[in-house]
Scaffold this motif. Structure first.
Motif, PDB file in Angstrom:
ATOM      1  N   GLN A  37       0.828  -1.212   0.000  1.00 57.60           N
ATOM      2  CA  GLN A  37       0.000   0.000   0.000  1.00 57.60           C
ATOM      3  C   GLN A  37       0.860   1.260   0.000  1.00 57.60           C
ATOM      4  O   GLN A  37       0.600   2.212  -0.732  1.00 57.60           O
ATOM      5  N   TYR A  38       1.905   1.263   0.814  1.00 51.02           N
ATOM      6  CA  TYR A  38       2.809   2.415   0.872  1.00 51.02           C
ATOM      7  C   TYR A  38       3.490   2.618  -0.477  1.00 51.02           C
ATOM      8  O   TYR A  38       3.620   3.739  -0.956  1.00 51.02           O
ATOM      9  N   LEU A  39       3.900   1.513  -1.093  1.00 48.53           N
ATOM     10  CA  LEU A  39       4.528   1.577  -2.407  1.00 48.53           C
ATOM     11  C   LEU A  39       3.544   2.119  -3.440  1.00 48.53           C
ATOM     12  O   LEU A  39       3.896   2.944  -4.280  1.00 48.53           O
ATOM     13  N   MET A  40       2.296   1.683  -3.374  1.00 46.66           N
ATOM     14  CA  MET A  40       1.249   2.194  -4.284  1.00 46.66           C
ATOM     15  C   MET A  40       1.101   3.708  -4.137  1.00 46.66           C
ATOM     16  O   MET A  40       0.984   4.421  -5.126  1.00 46.66           O
ATOM     17  N   ASN A  41       1.107   4.166  -2.903  1.00 54.79           N
ATOM     18  CA  ASN A  41       0.890   5.590  -2.644  1.00 54.79           C
ATOM     19  C   ASN A  41       2.105   6.453  -2.969  1.00 54.79           C
ATOM     20  O   ASN A  41       1.968   7.645  -3.214  1.00 54.79           O
ATOM     21  N   SER A  42       3.310   5.859  -2.961  1.00 52.73           N
ATOM     22  CA  SER A  42       4.516   6.665  -3.141  1.00 52.73           C
ATOM     23  C   SER A  42       5.185   6.495  -4.510  1.00 52.73           C
ATOM     24  O   SER A  42       6.125   7.211  -4.819  1.00 52.73           O
ATOM     25  N   THR A  43       4.689   5.570  -5.323  1.00 51.23           N
ATOM     26  CA  THR A  43       5.282   5.354  -6.648  1.00 51.23           C
ATOM     27  C   THR A  43       4.975   6.544  -7.548  1.00 51.23           C
ATOM     28  O   THR A  43       3.829   6.980  -7.635  1.00 51.23           O
TER      29      THR A  43
END
Length: 135
Positions: A37-43
């Motif tokens: 989820q963090y990766l989704m939000n920060s990509t």
């Protein structure tokens, strides 16, 4: 909580082994979902293809081990070439050399920042194990 060997783990009563498996599986699954989820939000988003390529894959799931991998899966078409999304993500994360040998420093560190979510997992697994065995 002290670490034990695989042989020592094998000789534990079945209820303790199952509690250890459950605690590990729950914490790893939770952390892998948070990481994803963090990766989704920060990509970084240009076309949305890179963000859309993020997948969580169970790599190992057996009696003694469990592991997940969160990765960028698939290929982007750039001109007439296919380039792996993981290579694109790594380049944006750390920077890259262009065709003329010049380093392009975009250092976004969005992947590196996600890794900080994984700190302290051993303690969380230990706490969950203690809770499951009533300790």
């Amino acid at each position: 909580m002290e670490e034990i060997s695989l042989d020592e783990f094998s000789s534990l009563p079945e209820d303790l082994k199952e509690a250890a498996r459950q605690a590990t599986r729950e914490i790893l699954d939770k952390k892998a979902k948070e990481f994803e989820q963090y990766l989704m939000n920060s990509t970084p988003v240009k076309s949305g293809e890179l963000k859309g390529s993020i997948v969580k894959v169970t790599v190992i799931d057996n009696e003694t081990r469990i592991a997940f991998r969160v990765k960028f899966d698939g290929y982007a078409t750039i001109g007439n070439k296919k380039v792996a999304f993981q290579i694109i993500a790594n380049s944006l994360n750390k920077g890259y050399f262009n065709n003329n040998g010049v380093f392009i420093a975009k250092h976004m560190h969005f992947i590196d920042n996600c890794k900080s979510l994984l700190v302290g997992m051993d303690e969380l697994i230990g706490e969950k194990f203690q809770m499951l065995i009533g300790g």
